[in-house]
Design a protein around this motif. Sequence first.
Motif, PDB file in Angstrom:
ATOM      1  N   ASN A 245       0.308  -5.349   6.084  1.00  0.00           N
ATOM      2  CA  ASN A 245      -0.114  -4.436   7.156  1.00  0.00           C
ATOM      3  C   ASN A 245      -0.385  -3.023   6.655  1.00  0.00           C
ATOM      4  O   ASN A 245      -1.239  -2.317   7.192  1.00  0.00           O
ATOM      5  CB  ASN A 245       0.921  -4.415   8.284  1.00  0.00           C
ATOM      6  CG  ASN A 245       0.806  -5.661   9.170  1.00  0.00           C
ATOM      7  OD1 ASN A 245      -0.262  -6.278   9.230  1.00  0.00           O
ATOM      8  ND2 ASN A 245       1.886  -6.032   9.822  1.00  0.00           N
ATOM      9  N   ARG A 248      -3.966  -3.507   5.591  1.00  0.00           N
ATOM     10  CA  ARG A 248      -4.893  -3.773   6.703  1.00  0.00           C
ATOM     11  C   ARG A 248      -5.076  -2.546   7.586  1.00  0.00           C
ATOM     12  O   ARG A 248      -6.160  -2.270   8.078  1.00  0.00           O
ATOM     13  CB  ARG A 248      -4.360  -4.932   7.556  1.00  0.00           C
ATOM     14  CG  ARG A 248      -4.500  -6.275   6.873  1.00  0.00           C
ATOM     15  CD  ARG A 248      -4.547  -7.419   7.878  1.00  0.00           C
ATOM     16  NE  ARG A 248      -4.595  -8.687   7.164  1.00  0.00           N
ATOM     17  CZ  ARG A 248      -3.507  -9.388   6.845  1.00  0.00           C
ATOM     18  NH1 ARG A 248      -2.304  -8.980   7.219  1.00  0.00           N
ATOM     19  NH2 ARG A 248      -3.626 -10.517   6.170  1.00  0.00           N
ATOM     20  N   VAL A 272      -6.022  -8.997   0.168  1.00  0.00           N
ATOM     21  CA  VAL A 272      -5.958  -8.268   1.444  1.00  0.00           C
ATOM     22  C   VAL A 272      -6.428  -6.827   1.232  1.00  0.00           C
ATOM     23  O   VAL A 272      -7.193  -6.276   2.037  1.00  0.00           O
ATOM     24  CB  VAL A 272      -4.518  -8.296   2.032  1.00  0.00           C
ATOM     25  CG1 VAL A 272      -4.401  -7.364   3.225  1.00  0.00           C
ATOM     26  CG2 VAL A 272      -4.125  -9.716   2.417  1.00  0.00           C
ATOM     27  N   SER A 276      -9.728  -5.131   2.819  1.00  0.00           N
ATOM     28  CA  SER A 276      -9.512  -3.973   3.696  1.00  0.00           C
ATOM     29  C   SER A 276     -10.106  -2.692   3.098  1.00  0.00           C
ATOM     30  O   SER A 276      -9.884  -1.601   3.636  1.00  0.00           O
ATOM     31  CB  SER A 276      -8.013  -3.781   3.945  1.00  0.00           C
ATOM     32  OG  SER A 276      -7.410  -4.981   4.351  1.00  0.00           O
TER      33      SER A 276
END
Length: 310
Positions: A245, A248, A272, A276
């Motif tokens: 997170n 992201r 990720v 992102s």
Amino acid sequence: MNFARDLRMTAARSLLVGALLLAASCAGGAVVKPGVQPAYPSDPGALTVVGAENFYADVLHQIGGGKVKVYSFLSDPNADPHQYESNAADARAVADARLVIENGLGYDAFMDRLLKASPSSNRVVINVQSLAGAENGSNAHLWYDPTVMPRVAAAAAAALERLDPTHSDLYTTGLAAFNSRERAVDDEVAALKARYAGAPIAFTEPVAGYLAGAIGLSVKSPMEFMKAVEEGNDPPSAAVAEEENLLRNHEVKVLLYNSQTVTKLTAQVKDVATASHVPVVGVSETEPPGTTFQDWQLAQLKALEAALSS
Ligand SMILES: [Zn+2]
């Protein structure tokens, strides 16, 4: 997913490569066992020394030049040093060495066993953990602390001057040259600190922790995530979610990706970051082949600067 199994597969591959190398060298006539070759050329009669990790071996080489025959054990850019197991050739090098640099903090626990196995009253041992005054349980990657390496170099030069007084001028000059190269690293750290202190970043593993601290970067990765990756364990899923997170949601400016302590999970985290559009900067545990400690550190700092400014 089983990350422990990934590590075992890596170990199995290393064994296979080792066996192939041995077979190749036997076929050629001369038996060349991986791991026993000195890391640098040296003069006849040179003092045998060991830097357990290749960046400490580099310090010894920068100070002693051809007057030291330097052995190093942790140097394979494709292997995770946290999983290293020593061999008989390593034991022989330690037995022959007059000066040994070990990291401590459990990073090279095998060194204590090798040193105990061949006690010697005329061997000097520099334990970097003791030198740095680092308490047990501290981040083990002490060489990423820009204040530590100059102290290692000073201790190594002092030991070499004592062990081999005939060449003490050479060791003094070698130390001065080391320190002058080190200034370029210090300048870059200071420049980054002036511009980016407080910037939030993420790690997959805390290899560059001391460097991030010196720059004043704010590490947002959950401690349980980094520790588990370092130790080859599966992090709790909540920690994985928190790490992903950060990327992201663009809560960090950059992901410092340990290119040597790689698991399926760290590769997933890297993906990720890429998806992102968070810049990824590779950092390694050991010094890449064909460079110097300072050039290695500078290259990583320059890549970090480029990422932070993007
Ligand atoms: Zn590490």
